[in-house]
Design a protein around this motif. Sequence first.
Motif, PDB file in Angstrom:
ATOM      1  N   ARG A  56       4.290  -0.177  -6.525  1.00 27.47           N
ATOM      2  CA  ARG A  56       3.019   0.413  -6.494  1.00 27.47           C
ATOM      3  C   ARG A  56       1.893  -0.881  -6.938  1.00 27.47           C
ATOM      4  O   ARG A  56       1.311  -1.188  -6.226  1.00 27.47           O
ATOM      5  CB  ARG A  56       2.736   1.476  -7.530  1.00 27.47           C
ATOM      6  N   TYR A  57       2.621  -1.503  -7.924  1.00 24.07           N
ATOM      7  CA  TYR A  57       2.048  -2.744  -8.340  1.00 24.07           C
ATOM      8  C   TYR A  57       1.804  -3.830  -7.390  1.00 24.07           C
ATOM      9  O   TYR A  57       0.616  -4.376  -6.852  1.00 24.07           O
ATOM     10  CB  TYR A  57       2.700  -3.346  -9.712  1.00 24.07           C
ATOM     11  N   GLU A  83      -0.580  -2.932  -4.696  1.00 21.07           N
ATOM     12  CA  GLU A  83      -2.057  -2.807  -4.957  1.00 21.07           C
ATOM     13  C   GLU A  83      -2.397  -4.471  -5.088  1.00 21.07           C
ATOM     14  O   GLU A  83      -3.509  -4.661  -4.584  1.00 21.07           O
ATOM     15  CB  GLU A  83      -2.170  -2.484  -6.271  1.00 21.07           C
ATOM     16  N   GLY A 109      -3.500  -5.322  -1.748  1.00 27.32           N
ATOM     17  CA  GLY A 109      -4.626  -4.660  -1.407  1.00 27.32           C
ATOM     18  C   GLY A 109      -4.584  -3.534  -0.642  1.00 27.32           C
ATOM     19  O   GLY A 109      -5.257  -2.999  -0.088  1.00 27.32           O
ATOM     20  N   GLY A 135      -4.268   0.749  -0.217  1.00 31.80           N
ATOM     21  CA  GLY A 135      -4.744   1.745  -0.899  1.00 31.80           C
ATOM     22  C   GLY A 135      -3.747   2.881  -1.267  1.00 31.80           C
ATOM     23  O   GLY A 135      -2.470   2.652  -0.805  1.00 31.80           O
ATOM     24  N   ARG A 136      -3.998   3.708  -2.108  1.00 32.52           N
ATOM     25  CA  ARG A 136      -3.252   4.573  -2.901  1.00 32.52           C
ATOM     26  C   ARG A 136      -2.389   5.341  -1.947  1.00 32.52           C
ATOM     27  O   ARG A 136      -1.035   5.542  -1.829  1.00 32.52           O
ATOM     28  CB  ARG A 136      -4.063   5.594  -3.675  1.00 32.52           C
ATOM     29  N   ILE A 175       0.175   3.151  -0.149  1.00 34.00           N
ATOM     30  CA  ILE A 175       1.300   2.859  -0.939  1.00 34.00           C
ATOM     31  C   ILE A 175       2.455   3.806  -1.038  1.00 34.00           C
ATOM     32  O   ILE A 175       3.341   3.827  -0.885  1.00 34.00           O
ATOM     33  CB  ILE A 175       0.879   2.454  -2.338  1.00 34.00           C
ATOM     34  N   HIS A 188       4.227  -4.382   1.652  1.00 32.57           N
ATOM     35  CA  HIS A 188       2.897  -4.326   2.675  1.00 32.57           C
ATOM     36  C   HIS A 188       3.482  -4.516   4.033  1.00 32.57           C
ATOM     37  O   HIS A 188       2.664  -4.947   4.785  1.00 32.57           O
ATOM     38  CB  HIS A 188       2.281  -5.509   1.736  1.00 32.57           C
ATOM     39  N   SER A 217     -10.379  -6.573  -7.592  1.00 32.86           N
ATOM     40  CA  SER A 217      -9.706  -5.402  -7.858  1.00 32.86           C
ATOM     41  C   SER A 217      -8.189  -6.228  -8.148  1.00 32.86           C
ATOM     42  O   SER A 217      -7.517  -5.151  -8.767  1.00 32.86           O
ATOM     43  CB  SER A 217      -9.528  -4.799  -6.257  1.00 32.86           C
ATOM     44  N   THR A 268      -5.870  -4.625 -11.140  1.00 35.83           N
ATOM     45  CA  THR A 268      -4.584  -4.145 -10.915  1.00 35.83           C
ATOM     46  C   THR A 268      -3.943  -4.994 -12.031  1.00 35.83           C
ATOM     47  O   THR A 268      -2.794  -4.291 -12.573  1.00 35.83           O
ATOM     48  CB  THR A 268      -4.123  -4.774  -9.336  1.00 35.83           C
ATOM     49  N   ARG A 296      -4.504  -3.175 -15.463  1.00 42.31           N
ATOM     50  CA  ARG A 296      -4.006  -1.917 -15.543  1.00 42.31           C
ATOM     51  C   ARG A 296      -2.373  -2.002 -15.592  1.00 42.31           C
ATOM     52  O   ARG A 296      -1.720  -1.304 -16.376  1.00 42.31           O
ATOM     53  CB  ARG A 296      -4.212  -0.984 -14.328  1.00 42.31           C
ATOM     54  N   LYS A 297      -1.901  -2.937 -14.885  1.00 38.94           N
ATOM     55  CA  LYS A 297      -0.199  -3.034 -15.249  1.00 38.94           C
ATOM     56  C   LYS A 297       0.089  -3.587 -16.459  1.00 38.94           C
ATOM     57  O   LYS A 297       0.940  -3.066 -17.311  1.00 38.94           O
ATOM     58  CB  LYS A 297       0.150  -4.233 -14.141  1.00 38.94           C
TER      59      LYS A 297
END
Lengths: 248, 388
Positions: A96-97, A100, A103, A105-106, A109, A149, B2, B6, B9-10
């Motif tokens: 997930r990291y 993100e 770039g 989106g949730r 991912i 990605h 963003s 990111t 947050r991590k």
Amino acid sequence: MIEIRGLAKSFGDLRVVEDVSLVARDGEITGLIGPNGAGKTTMFRLICTILRPDRGTILIDGIDGRHDPLAARRRLGVLPDIRALYPRLSAREHLRYFGELHGLGRDAIDSRIAELVATLRMEDFIDRRAKGFSRGQQMKVALGRALVHEPHNIMLDEPTNGLDVATSRSVRELLRRLRDEGRCILLTSHIMQEVAALADRIVVLAGGRVVLEGAPAELRRATGLQDLEEIFMAATQETATQAFAAGE
Amino acid sequence: MSAILTVFRKEMRDHLRDRRSILVAMIYPLMGPLLLWLMFSFVGGSMRVKEGSPLVVPVVHAESAPDLIRYLESQGATMQPMPEDVRGFVSGGWVPFALVLPERPTPGDQAPFAVRLIANPSRFDSIVATGRVIEHLNEYQRETLRGRLSAAGLPTEILNVLTISQENIGRAAGPAVILLTMIPPFLIFTLFTGGVHVALDSTIGERERGSFEALMMNPVTRNQVLTGKLGATIVFTLLAVAVQAVAFWVMLNSVPSESLGLVTPPGALRLALVVSVCLPLVFLATATQLLISAVTRSMKEAQTYLGLLPLVPGLAGMVLALSPVTAQPLLAAIPTFGQTLLMGQLVRSELVSPVFIAITAVATLATTAALLYLAFRLYEREEILFPQ
């Protein structure tokens, strides 16, 4: 496609890469092999723009990494030689990291993680924290991180290093599948059989230069040797002898 | 933006799961308030002795001065007979002091006799008890003199040379105020240590483990990555300061009121003001940590430097606690020194100058900007990826 022209890089007085030119084409697996200290890892770092070349050009799908490094990195997925996971994050949180950071989106991912879990067989440990992962599990997370990605160009440094037979085999199958999807794959390996079995083209690097390049069959024809290991030894020893004679 | 979020947050998720980060940010800050609470309680105990409890007088040769003993007993004191070699009892802390009277009664009613007090000024209870007994001895002397003057038909007023009265314009006196001035050094120490583990682990630690290289292969700039990490460090530092400020507030509200004496303890609002004047230091501390991580090659090396760092501002606070300096604009411009002065004024409930606060904040933030610029420049170097 990764195109490299006249690449050179030194660290102080140490010339690590000298005038390297090569092309890794789409829909092909290009194997980059060479003895320790040949400059393979430095080449990787130059291609993914975390090192700046002293000379030469690197184009990733036509994008020059020196002018737009972020755009070049978006086209790349990299499995570095050190897997280096975060011990307090789960495998899913790693994917997930990195998704993100690219770039995504949730939702994108989530669906991508579901695909990677199935492809890399990560069901058993996807929600476990990375501390205590086996080398195979670490490699799968690092590979998933590089592929999250869906990069068009994939670079892998020793992708099967330390893996058991079954996991190595599944990684090889995955790479072939990615190649068949039309992606450009550049890998390094010390295992000649692996390069022979996987690579469509082989580039032999020694002393920071390309000493031999071609498809396995072309190399056999050109050298008159059948075994890839013999070809590798002949090419790298010749370079070493020349370097010794030149007093380098 | 963003990418920064990111990374932030991590780092937050990662370090909220890290026992060491939590220990440094949430448990260590409690030590200062706990220590001060114990010290206040100790002072309080001593004050209670002074104000209410009966005075016990360890005395050698009590039989030599029956008048004096009767007087002391009439003042509520209890005699505790002691052997001749009483010094060991005082130095060992078994008794706070000892009153040594002559071995034999003085011949004649009006001849002076020598009274010796054996005290140990290194012990607080000895200072308090000795002070009490000296008051009684002086009063006994005055009463005896008054009696003799009256007997001789002289006015007793001739004993009064001075009439002394004192007006306190400071807010406080006594040991309590010294303890209150120790709050700023504790806060500054926490500012420089609260986020230190997060700062080091997420920078030099990540470089040492090799994951920084993998991180930089993504489409993010080093500045974005560092800003995200800096953000997490700032949050952990603020958390540590908040934990300590609340703990100080609880401590000040739970110590025995007599231990504070005349001191008005800072209320929640004033304590919040204390914390807010030192907020610019949070940025300075985290910028310094980032800079140190940029010039070191391992966690161990960085920890060596950062272990010493809080001592510099902490030392300034200790010096100010012991030798108060007047707040001048030039001093305000020295980061940590200006804040220490300001926080000292605030905890003592003194007036503070808004100009002084502004100079302190601007000077500290300007220094922070310079340190950050340097740290970000150093992180652009290629060798930063390969610390070993």
